[in-house]
Design a protein around this motif. Structure first.
Motif, short mmCIF file in Angstrom:
data_model
loop_
_atom_site.label_atom_id
_atom_site.label_comp_id
_atom_site.label_asym_id
_atom_site.label_seq_id
_atom_site.Cartn_x
_atom_site.Cartn_y
_atom_site.Cartn_z
N ARG A 60 38.89 4.29 -75.64
CA ARG A 60 38.15 3.44 -75.02
C ARG A 60 36.69 3.19 -75.83
NH1 ARG A 60 37.61 6.82 -69.35
NH2 ARG A 60 36.87 4.85 -68.57
N ALA A 61 35.78 2.57 -75.41
CA ALA A 61 34.48 2.28 -75.87
C ALA A 61 34.00 3.42 -76.56
CB ALA A 61 33.54 1.47 -75.23
N ASP A 62 33.96 4.55 -76.12
CA ASP A 62 33.18 5.74 -76.37
C ASP A 62 34.06 6.52 -77.45
OD1 ASP A 62 35.00 6.66 -75.00
OD2 ASP A 62 33.65 7.93 -73.50
N GLY A 63 35.22 6.05 -77.68
CA GLY A 63 36.20 6.83 -78.62
C GLY A 63 37.03 7.80 -78.05
N THR A 64 36.94 7.83 -76.50
CA THR A 64 37.95 8.81 -75.87
C THR A 64 39.59 8.11 -75.92
OG1 THR A 64 36.26 9.14 -74.40
CG2 THR A 64 38.52 9.86 -73.86
N PRO A 65 40.48 8.98 -76.39
CA PRO A 65 41.97 8.31 -76.56
C PRO A 65 42.29 8.18 -75.10
CG PRO A 65 41.83 10.74 -76.95
CD PRO A 65 40.41 10.31 -76.76
N ALA A 66 43.09 7.16 -74.64
CA ALA A 66 43.63 6.57 -73.57
C ALA A 66 45.00 6.09 -73.61
CB ALA A 66 42.69 6.21 -72.62
N VAL A 67 45.53 5.56 -72.67
CA VAL A 67 46.81 5.01 -72.64
C VAL A 67 46.28 3.78 -71.59
CG1 VAL A 67 49.28 4.96 -71.72
CG2 VAL A 67 48.30 6.79 -73.02
N LEU A 68 46.80 2.81 -72.02
CA LEU A 68 46.93 1.30 -71.09
C LEU A 68 48.49 1.15 -70.88
CD1 LEU A 68 45.56 -0.83 -70.00
CD2 LEU A 68 45.91 -2.04 -71.83
N LYS A 69 48.73 1.04 -69.41
CA LYS A 69 50.05 0.90 -69.08
C LYS A 69 50.22 -0.51 -68.24
CE LYS A 69 53.65 3.08 -66.40
NZ LYS A 69 54.20 4.37 -65.56
N LEU A 70 51.14 -1.32 -68.60
CA LEU A 70 51.20 -2.60 -68.01
C LEU A 70 52.84 -2.71 -67.31
CD1 LEU A 70 49.56 -3.52 -70.77
CD2 LEU A 70 49.14 -5.20 -69.30
N ALA A 71 52.85 -2.91 -66.24
CA ALA A 71 54.38 -3.07 -65.50
C ALA A 71 54.31 -4.09 -64.69
CB ALA A 71 54.47 -1.55 -64.58
N PRO A 72 55.52 -4.74 -64.52
CA PRO A 72 55.76 -5.91 -63.69
C PRO A 72 55.55 -5.50 -62.12
CG PRO A 72 57.84 -5.10 -64.40
CD PRO A 72 56.81 -4.38 -64.92
N PRO A 73 55.14 -6.56 -61.39
CA PRO A 73 54.74 -6.18 -59.85
C PRO A 73 56.14 -5.52 -59.02
CG PRO A 73 54.11 -8.30 -60.30
CD PRO A 73 54.68 -7.85 -61.60
N ARG A 74 57.30 -5.70 -59.60
CA ARG A 74 58.34 -5.22 -58.79
C ARG A 74 58.62 -3.73 -59.25
NH1 ARG A 74 60.63 -8.18 -63.28
NH2 ARG A 74 62.14 -7.17 -64.36
N ALA A 75 57.70 -3.04 -60.43
CA ALA A 75 57.63 -1.71 -60.69
C ALA A 75 56.66 -0.96 -59.75
CB ALA A 75 57.57 -1.41 -61.99
N ARG A 76 56.04 -1.77 -58.98
CA ARG A 76 55.10 -1.08 -57.77
C ARG A 76 53.79 -0.12 -58.69
NH1 ARG A 76 60.23 -0.65 -55.55
NH2 ARG A 76 60.65 1.26 -56.61
N PRO A 77 53.25 -1.00 -59.42
CA PRO A 77 52.09 -0.13 -60.31
C PRO A 77 51.16 0.08 -59.33
CG PRO A 77 51.98 -2.55 -60.68
CD PRO A 77 53.35 -2.48 -60.39
N GLU A 78 50.83 -0.43 -58.47
CA GLU A 78 49.83 -0.14 -57.27
C GLU A 78 50.15 1.04 -56.54
OE1 GLU A 78 46.82 -1.12 -57.41
OE2 GLU A 78 47.57 -2.25 -58.95
N SER A 79 51.41 1.26 -56.27
CA SER A 79 51.81 2.49 -55.65
C SER A 79 51.65 3.72 -56.57
CB SER A 79 53.41 2.32 -55.35
OG SER A 79 54.04 3.56 -54.59
N GLU A 80 51.92 3.54 -57.81
CA GLU A 80 51.87 4.34 -58.81
C GLU A 80 50.27 4.77 -58.85
OE1 GLU A 80 52.22 5.61 -63.51
OE2 GLU A 80 53.11 3.77 -62.86
N ARG A 81 49.34 3.93 -58.95
CA ARG A 81 47.92 4.18 -58.83
C ARG A 81 47.59 4.95 -57.80
NH1 ARG A 81 44.22 1.24 -61.51
NH2 ARG A 81 45.32 -0.56 -61.84
N ALA A 82 47.99 4.44 -56.69
CA ALA A 82 47.63 5.36 -55.28
C ALA A 82 48.23 6.62 -55.44
CB ALA A 82 48.00 4.70 -54.11
N ALA A 83 49.19 7.06 -55.90
CA ALA A 83 49.81 8.38 -55.95
C ALA A 83 48.92 9.20 -56.91
CB ALA A 83 51.22 8.48 -56.44
#
Length: 302
Positions: A60-83
């Motif tokens: 991230r901008a402050d140097g914090t390590p992170a992970v960016l995950k991109l998935a197609p809509p059929r993988a239900r990323p918004e459901s994962e976000r909610a959980a």
């Protein structure tokens, strides 16, 4: 940086992509936009990565390590976000941003190359089961079924595909019939309704800094706990099949997991049968006969 999807992701999504789907073709540009929008510095694409999403190690901008995950809509990323938002980092990877218009998930960085699967089998099962127990929570209040699938709904869709697979592969019909009968009995009277991980196995539990082990990659579903535990029963299936006493090991594993997590042993056996047959039939359908045969041999022990 080029955001080329790893070969494993290309193969896996190619098995399930509907006709005309161009998500993979658009993925490099989508990833570039997601990185720029969040002002991230890219380290590398995680390889071999997952089978349903592109995972990019970033800062991230402050140097914090992170992970960016991109998935197609059929993988239900918004459901994962909610959980993940509901679990709030307890037992699962921490979500680092709220909503996102592009559907990408920004997550805390774990140790992507160190999973519970790296431990000896008995220790791995113990740690994985303990992690899973923390995820079994009451579903969020409100119209939860608009966000999450139910076990009955998900397995109903799978059952229809299994019947079609049995028509194409008559030799698997007896196992399919047994699995569908078990599923019908199980969904008729579920003992509880919990928010479940949905696709839990040893490789979905990674080493972390906040806690020793944290779950990643949920495909959340609401239903009974035995459904969630069933996939863990067949972990390292290739080793089980190769072992002279594989069937006895599986029976002991079901008993041990059922007792330690306080789920009904017969219900766990029934869901293990259904999920193994469903995965096996699907593997045959998409051209992975070796995987399919292993899973169906395993299912025959149940």
């Amino acid at each position: 940086m080029a955001f080329e999807p790893p070969p494993r992701l290309v193969r896996a999504l190619g098995e399930t992509a509907p006709a005309g789907d161009d998500w993979l073709a658009r993925l490099p540009a989508t990833a570039e936009q997601a990185v720029a929008r969040r002002e991230l510095t890219v380290e590398r694409v995680q390889v071999p990565g997952g089978r349903s999403s592109l995972v990019v190690l970033v800062r991230r901008a402050d140097g914090t390590p992170a992970v960016l995950k991109l998935a197609p809509p059929r993988a239900r990323p918004e459901s994962e976000r909610a959980a993940l938002a509901h679990w709030g980092g307890l037992g699962a990877v921490q979500l680092l941003e709220d909503g996102a218009e592009d559907g990408a998930l920004l997550l805390e960085r774990l140790h992507p190359d160190v999973s519970v699967r790296s431990l000896p089998e008995a220790k791995a099962l113990l740690e994985a089961a303990g992690t899973l127990r923390r995820l079994w929570t009451e579903p969020p209040a409100g119209p939860v079924f608009e966000v999450f699938e139910t076990v009955a709904g998900r397995t109903g869709r799978q059952a229809a595909a299994m019947r079609a697979g049995a028509d194409a592969e008559p030799e698997v019909a007896p196992l399919v019939d047994a699995a569908l009968a078990a599923r019908d009995e199980l969904v008729a009277a579920p003992p509880e309704q919990r928010l479940l991980h949905g696709t839990f196995r040893q490789s979905k539990v990674l080493a972390g800094e906040r806690m020793p082990w944290l779950a990643v990659g949920p495909d959340p579903v609401v239903g009974e706990c035995a459904f969630d535990l069933a996939r863990l029963v067949r972990d390292r299936v290739e080793d089980l099949i190769a072992a002279p006493s594989g069937a006895a090991i599986v029976r002991r594993r079901i008993k041990r997991l059922a007792e330690s997590l306080e789920v009904d042993q017969e219900r766990l056996r029934g869901w293990t049968l259904f999920r193994a047959v469903e995965s096996g039939v699907r593997a045959l359908r998409v051209g992975r006969p070796q995987d399919g045969e292993l899973l169906l041999e395993f299912a025959g022990w149940l």
